[in-house]
Design an enzyme around this catalytic site. Structure first.
Site, PDB file in Angstrom:
ATOM      1  N   LYS A   1       0.832  -1.211   0.000  1.00  0.00           N
ATOM      2  CA  LYS A   1       0.000   0.000   0.000  1.00  0.00           C
ATOM      3  C   LYS A   1       0.861   1.254   0.000  1.00  0.00           C
ATOM      4  CE  LYS A   1       0.455   1.450   4.455  1.00  0.00           C
ATOM      5  NZ  LYS A   1       0.677   2.836   4.967  1.00  0.00           N
TER       6      LYS A   1
ATOM      7  N   ASP B   1      -6.139   0.951   5.186  1.00  0.00           N
ATOM      8  CA  ASP B   1      -4.842   1.618   5.284  1.00  0.00           C
ATOM      9  C   ASP B   1      -4.479   2.301   3.974  1.00  0.00           C
ATOM     10  OD1 ASP B   1      -2.564   2.462   6.519  1.00  0.00           O
ATOM     11  OD2 ASP B   1      -1.703   0.482   6.841  1.00  0.00           O
TER      12      ASP B   1
ATOM     13  N   ARG C   1       3.369  10.014   4.542  1.00  0.00           N
ATOM     14  CA  ARG C   1       4.755  10.225   4.124  1.00  0.00           C
ATOM     15  C   ARG C   1       4.994   9.798   2.679  1.00  0.00           C
ATOM     16  NH1 ARG C   1       5.038   7.782   9.133  1.00  0.00           N
ATOM     17  NH2 ARG C   1       5.662   5.794   8.228  1.00  0.00           N
ATOM     18  N   ASN C   2       4.448   8.654   2.310  1.00  0.00           N
ATOM     19  CA  ASN C   2       4.680   8.154   0.958  1.00  0.00           C
ATOM     20  C   ASN C   2       3.923   8.987  -0.080  1.00  0.00           C
ATOM     21  OD1 ASN C   2       6.236   5.459   1.473  1.00  0.00           O
ATOM     22  ND2 ASN C   2       4.575   5.464   2.958  1.00  0.00           N
TER      23      ASN C   2
ATOM     24  N   GLU D   1       8.811   4.613   3.655  1.00  0.00           N
ATOM     25  CA  GLU D   1       9.005   3.169   3.503  1.00  0.00           C
ATOM     26  C   GLU D   1       8.768   2.669   2.087  1.00  0.00           C
ATOM     27  OE1 GLU D   1       6.651   4.684   5.485  1.00  0.00           O
ATOM     28  OE2 GLU D   1       6.167   3.373   7.168  1.00  0.00           O
TER      29      GLU D   1
END
Length: 232
Positions: A90, A143, A154-155, A180
């Site tokens: 994801k 999510d 963040r992504n 990540e």
């Protein structure tokens, strides 16, 4: 008992967090605690849901008992594999969602991306033995939606910055947190290739972030893909 909140796949090996913990600890029973949980909202004790996943049922129940609160409800699952894979992939789709935001492609395009991204996540998980229902639950679509739409994701924020012309190395160096999805792309693509899984969105994200593919050209490539049945 070890409760893992890490999301991603190890660079090189492609191992999940629970597999890494099993390698470095002596006979741990690992439970993954995952879900749509933006940290700033948790600090404010705003309502949230998570899922505790472990192959040993009483461990999921115990995790629920320890971490559940009046504002944080925890469901239980025996699909540790699926919950960890959903949490990893994801973030890759969130990078693509950020690119959509950076290019100002609108809500239609972003929602379509999430729908096809969920299909991609599910295909990937099924190929490795995960349960399809996991990807349509809290650790999957739940999510995915949060990380793709939250301004604090963040992504998503990283994808938006890249689409607006930022250099990846400079952007990552400036951040005070881990993005990540970036290191996860390579591991997901390698694992997908080993299992013969088609991952068009992930492949395009890899080319944008590591090969310099222009984001607008990437969108054109995805839109020009041959029409097919909507099934997974």
């Amino acid at each position: 008992m070890v409760v893992s909140t890490a999301k991603g796949l190890e660079i090189g090996s492609g191992d999940r967090p629970s597999e890494i913990l099993t390698d470095v600890l002596e006979d741990p029973v690992v439970c993954a605690l995952s879900g749509p949980t933006i940290a700033a909202e948790l600090i404010q004790r705003l309502p949230a849901l998570m899922v505790a996943a472990c192959s040993v049922k009483n461990v999921s129940e115990r995790t629920h008992q320890v971490f559940g609160t009046g504002w944080l409800r925890i469901y239980e699952s025996d699909d540790l594999l699926g919950v960890e894979l959903a949490g990893a992939v994801k973030n890759v789709i969130a990078l693509a969602a950020g690119v959509c935001d950076g290019l100002e492609l609108g809500s239609n395009a972003k929602s379509a991306l999430l729908a096809r991204g969920l299909a991609e996540m599910t295909r990937f998980g099924l190929s490795l033995g995960a349960h399809s229902t996991t990807f349509f639950g809290i650790a999957g679509v739940g999510d995915l939606a949060t990380t793709c739409f939250s301004p604090e994701g963040r992504n998503r924020s990283c994808g938006e910055a890249i689409a607006r012309g930022a250099m990846l190395s400079d952007y990552l160096e400036e951040q005070q947190c881990v993005v990540e999805g970036v290191p996860t792309v390579e591991s997901v693509l390698r694992t997908a290739a080993e299992h013969g899984v088609e991952m068009p969105i992930t492949e395009v994200v890899g080319r944008i972030f590591f090969d310099g593919l222009d984001p607008r050209n990437a969108i054109q490539e995805l839109m020009a893909r041959p029409s097919s049945d909507e099934g997974l």
